[in-house]
Write an enzyme that holds these catalytic residues in place. Structure first.
Site, PDB file in Angstrom:
ATOM      1  N   ARG A   1       0.824  -1.227   0.000  1.00  0.00           N
ATOM      2  CA  ARG A   1       0.000   0.000   0.000  1.00  0.00           C
ATOM      3  C   ARG A   1       0.855   1.272   0.000  1.00  0.00           C
ATOM      4  O   ARG A   1       0.510   2.274   0.628  1.00  0.00           O
ATOM      5  CB  ARG A   1      -0.972   0.040   1.183  1.00  0.00           C
TER       6      ARG A   1
ATOM      7  N   SER B   1     -10.804  -1.589   3.658  1.00  0.00           N
ATOM      8  CA  SER B   1     -10.121  -1.835   4.936  1.00  0.00           C
ATOM      9  C   SER B   1      -9.670  -0.504   5.510  1.00  0.00           C
ATOM     10  O   SER B   1      -8.926   0.228   4.848  1.00  0.00           O
ATOM     11  CB  SER B   1      -8.875  -2.686   4.726  1.00  0.00           C
TER      12      SER B   1
ATOM     13  N   GLU C   1      -5.035   2.633   6.607  1.00  0.00           N
ATOM     14  CA  GLU C   1      -4.823   2.425   5.165  1.00  0.00           C
ATOM     15  C   GLU C   1      -5.542   3.544   4.400  1.00  0.00           C
ATOM     16  O   GLU C   1      -5.067   4.034   3.394  1.00  0.00           O
ATOM     17  CB  GLU C   1      -5.381   1.056   4.735  1.00  0.00           C
TER      18      GLU C   1
HETATM   19  C1  LIG Z   1     -15.586  -2.001  -0.728  1.00  0.00           C
HETATM   20  C2  LIG Z   1     -14.120  -1.698  -0.929  1.00  0.00           C
HETATM   21  C3  LIG Z   1     -13.217  -2.728  -1.104  1.00  0.00           C
HETATM   22  C4  LIG Z   1     -11.856  -2.451  -1.281  1.00  0.00           C
HETATM   23  N1  LIG Z   1     -10.995  -3.492  -1.474  1.00  0.00           N
HETATM   24  C5  LIG Z   1      -9.690  -3.234  -1.651  1.00  0.00           C
HETATM   25  C6  LIG Z   1      -8.765  -4.310  -1.860  1.00  0.00           C
HETATM   26  O1  LIG Z   1      -9.122  -5.478  -1.914  1.00  0.00           O
HETATM   27  N2  LIG Z   1      -7.455  -3.992  -2.018  1.00  0.00           N
HETATM   28  C7  LIG Z   1      -7.000  -2.698  -1.982  1.00  0.00           C
HETATM   29  O2  LIG Z   1      -5.790  -2.480  -2.154  1.00  0.00           O
HETATM   30  N3  LIG Z   1      -7.857  -1.672  -1.802  1.00  0.00           N
HETATM   31  C8  LIG Z   1      -9.175  -1.898  -1.637  1.00  0.00           C
HETATM   32  N4  LIG Z   1     -10.029  -0.851  -1.443  1.00  0.00           N
HETATM   33  C9  LIG Z   1      -9.510   0.531  -1.372  1.00  0.00           C
HETATM   34  C10 LIG Z   1      -9.479   1.287  -2.718  1.00  0.00           C
HETATM   35  O3  LIG Z   1     -10.440   0.775  -3.609  1.00  0.00           O
HETATM   36  C11 LIG Z   1      -8.102   1.242  -3.357  1.00  0.00           C
HETATM   37  O4  LIG Z   1      -7.139   1.858  -2.529  1.00  0.00           O
HETATM   38  C12 LIG Z   1      -8.073   1.933  -4.729  1.00  0.00           C
HETATM   39  O5  LIG Z   1      -6.882   1.624  -5.371  1.00  0.00           O
HETATM   40  C13 LIG Z   1      -8.222   3.446  -4.657  1.00  0.00           C
HETATM   41  O6  LIG Z   1      -8.434   3.934  -5.982  1.00  0.00           O
HETATM   42  P1  LIG Z   1      -9.247   5.278  -6.257  1.00  0.00           P
HETATM   43  O7  LIG Z   1      -9.249   5.541  -7.709  1.00  0.00           O
HETATM   44  O8  LIG Z   1     -10.572   5.214  -5.603  1.00  0.00           O
HETATM   45  O9  LIG Z   1      -8.321   6.339  -5.550  1.00  0.00           O
HETATM   46  P2  LIG Z   1      -8.732   7.493  -4.521  1.00  0.00           P
HETATM   47  O10 LIG Z   1      -9.273   6.898  -3.282  1.00  0.00           O
HETATM   48  O11 LIG Z   1      -9.547   8.508  -5.210  1.00  0.00           O
HETATM   49  O12 LIG Z   1      -7.279   8.092  -4.217  1.00  0.00           O
HETATM   50  C14 LIG Z   1      -6.303   7.314  -3.563  1.00  0.00           C
HETATM   51  C15 LIG Z   1      -4.962   8.023  -3.686  1.00  0.00           C
HETATM   52  O13 LIG Z   1      -4.541   8.008  -5.040  1.00  0.00           O
HETATM   53  C16 LIG Z   1      -4.305   9.333  -5.518  1.00  0.00           C
HETATM   54  N5  LIG Z   1      -4.669   9.338  -6.928  1.00  0.00           N
HETATM   55  C17 LIG Z   1      -5.820   8.890  -7.492  1.00  0.00           C
HETATM   56  N6  LIG Z   1      -5.750   8.983  -8.831  1.00  0.00           N
HETATM   57  C18 LIG Z   1      -4.524   9.506  -9.121  1.00  0.00           C
HETATM   58  C19 LIG Z   1      -3.844   9.831 -10.334  1.00  0.00           C
HETATM   59  N7  LIG Z   1      -4.384   9.634 -11.537  1.00  0.00           N
HETATM   60  N8  LIG Z   1      -2.583  10.349 -10.253  1.00  0.00           N
HETATM   61  C20 LIG Z   1      -1.989  10.535  -9.040  1.00  0.00           C
HETATM   62  N9  LIG Z   1      -2.597  10.270  -7.871  1.00  0.00           N
HETATM   63  C21 LIG Z   1      -3.850   9.735  -7.914  1.00  0.00           C
HETATM   64  C22 LIG Z   1      -5.129  10.223  -4.613  1.00  0.00           C
HETATM   65  O14 LIG Z   1      -4.598  11.535  -4.534  1.00  0.00           O
HETATM   66  C23 LIG Z   1      -5.003   9.495  -3.288  1.00  0.00           C
HETATM   67  O15 LIG Z   1      -3.763   9.807  -2.718  1.00  0.00           O
HETATM   68  C24 LIG Z   1     -11.397  -1.095  -1.283  1.00  0.00           C
HETATM   69  C25 LIG Z   1     -12.329  -0.052  -1.127  1.00  0.00           C
HETATM   70  C26 LIG Z   1     -13.686  -0.337  -0.949  1.00  0.00           C
HETATM   71  C27 LIG Z   1     -14.659   0.792  -0.814  1.00  0.00           C
END
Ligand SMILES: Cc1cc2nc3c(=O)[nH]c(=O)nc-3n(C[C@H](O)[C@H](O)[C@H](O)COP(=O)(O)OP(=O)(O)OC[C@H]3O[C@@H](n4cnc5c(N)ncnc54)[C@H](O)[C@@H]3O)c2cc1C
Length: 303
Positions: A169, A225, A295
């Site tokens: 992560r 998480s 996380e």
């Molecule tokens: C129900 C559920 C289940 C989940 N299961 C998992 C799992 O199994 N494994 C896991 O690892 N995570 C899991 N997650 C957490 C989450 O989905 C991940 O961390 C995911 O990768 C976040 O992506 P996002 O596009 O939503 O990023 P955001 O939450 O919008 O942003 C996360 C970070 O990335 C940065 N960011 C986003 N896009 C860019 C870009 N294009 N350039 C630079 N920085 C950027 C943001 O500034 C921030 O720092 C889960 C979440 C939920 C709600």
């Protein structure tokens, strides 16, 4: 310069509740929220922010974020650059705003294997790379060749997988978070997959999605998480053994189904979640002498 000359008016919102843009359904207003759909738009808005010294916060699908109740000052940039190209050598060029679930279906249609385990993560490619998201012993790191990143002046460069310091992560993008990201915004990524059997790929995806439904409280808004895994312990297990399942502050609950998740059972505020997080940290420390780390990422300002 008016922002509407950079981004189509339909994608510019002032005082926009971030609860509409996070899977937690929590968060105060973004002073200015823009959805960028092309690299040119991203370049324009990053330059605008830099020239006018306005802080810019980047988000993807908002699935790992707790946005505070005071909202986000400056410009919040939702990266929604999508599109993909499957190349004959089984590499795929993907826009950083593509959602993992959508890509997984595309890969299955093309009999490309290697992404099944990541298919249930509800984020974008950009967010997944920043977090080095992973599940079922697979991380985005395992299928990533390189990324294209844009700096605050709109210049792009390509960084290879081994330059990104992808760990549990974590990545170089997490080292310089906040308004002035030194490493830039991810615009595009190249993934490397392998030829597989379509029916098997679909079957595996189905099986893993079902396992998520069985184990995770997907019926409530959350950010996944809440805490990271410990080095020598499973955080959810300690929270459970501390008797915290179902404990709540306001509408923020430690899930009964999976104690690693904090869920929003109605109108939880970020303040509720933070209080619950502090309580869980204290109890786990008191009972097991273990420190647990978040996380999820906290963004914005307290009220
Ligand atoms: C129900 C559920 C289940 C989940 N299961 C998992 C799992 O199994 N494994 C896991 O690892 N995570 C899991 N997650 C957490 C989450 O989905 C991940 O961390 C995911 O990768 C976040 O992506 P996002 O596009 O939503 O990023 P955001 O939450 O919008 O942003 C996360 C970070 O990335 C940065 N960011 C986003 N896009 C860019 C870009 N294009 N350039 C630079 N920085 C950027 C943001 O500034 C921030 O720092 C889960 C979440 C939920 C709600």
């Amino acid at each position: 310069m008016d922002i509407a000359t950079i981004i189509p008016k339909k994608n510019v919102f002032y005082n926009e509740p971030m609860s509409k843009h996070t899977t937690f359904r929590i968060g105060g207003p973004a002073e200015c929220f823009v959805k960028v759909e092309t690299k040119d738009q991203l370049k324009g808005i990053l330059r605008y922010a830099s020239e006018n010294k306005v802080p810019a916060t980047v988000i993807g699908n908002g699935s790992n974020l707790l946005v505070l109740d005071g909202g986000i000052p400056g410009i919040t940039v939702k990266v929604a650059i999508d599109g993909y190209e499957v190349r004959p050598d089984d590499t795929v060029v993907v826009g950083s705003g593509c959602k993992l679930g959508h890509l997984a279906k595309v890969f299955a249609e093309n009999s490309l294997s290697g992404f099944e385990e990541l298919s249930g993560i509800p984020g974008t490619i950009g967010g997944a790379i920043v977090m080095n998201a992973g599940a079922y012993q697979k991380e985005i790191k395992d299928v990533l060749k390189c990324v294209e990143v844009m700096d605050c002046q709109g210049n792009v460069r390509v960084l290879q997988n081994d330059e990104l310091k992808l760990g549990y992560r974590s990545s170089i993008f997490k080292e310089n978070q906040g308004a002035h990201r030194v490493q830039g915004v991810i615009t595009e990524a190249v993934l490397v997959l392998t030829k597989g059997n379509e029916a098997e790929i679909r079957g595996r995806m189905q099986e893993l999605l079902q396992s998520r439904k069985d184990k995770q409280p997907l019926e409530y808004p959350s950010a996944g998480s809440t805490f990271k895994r410990g080095q020598d312990f499973i955080t959810a297990k300690l929270i459970d053994e501390a008797g915290l399942k179902g404990y709540h502050v306001g509408d923020a609950y430690i899930s009964e189904k999976h104690s690693g998740f904090i869920v929003n059972k109605g109108n939880a505020t970020a303040k509720d979640v933070l209080q619950l997080v502090e309580y869980a940290k204290e109890e786990v420390y008191k009972k097991f002498n273990k420190k647990i780390d978040l996380e999820i990422e906290i963004v914005g300002e307290k009220e």
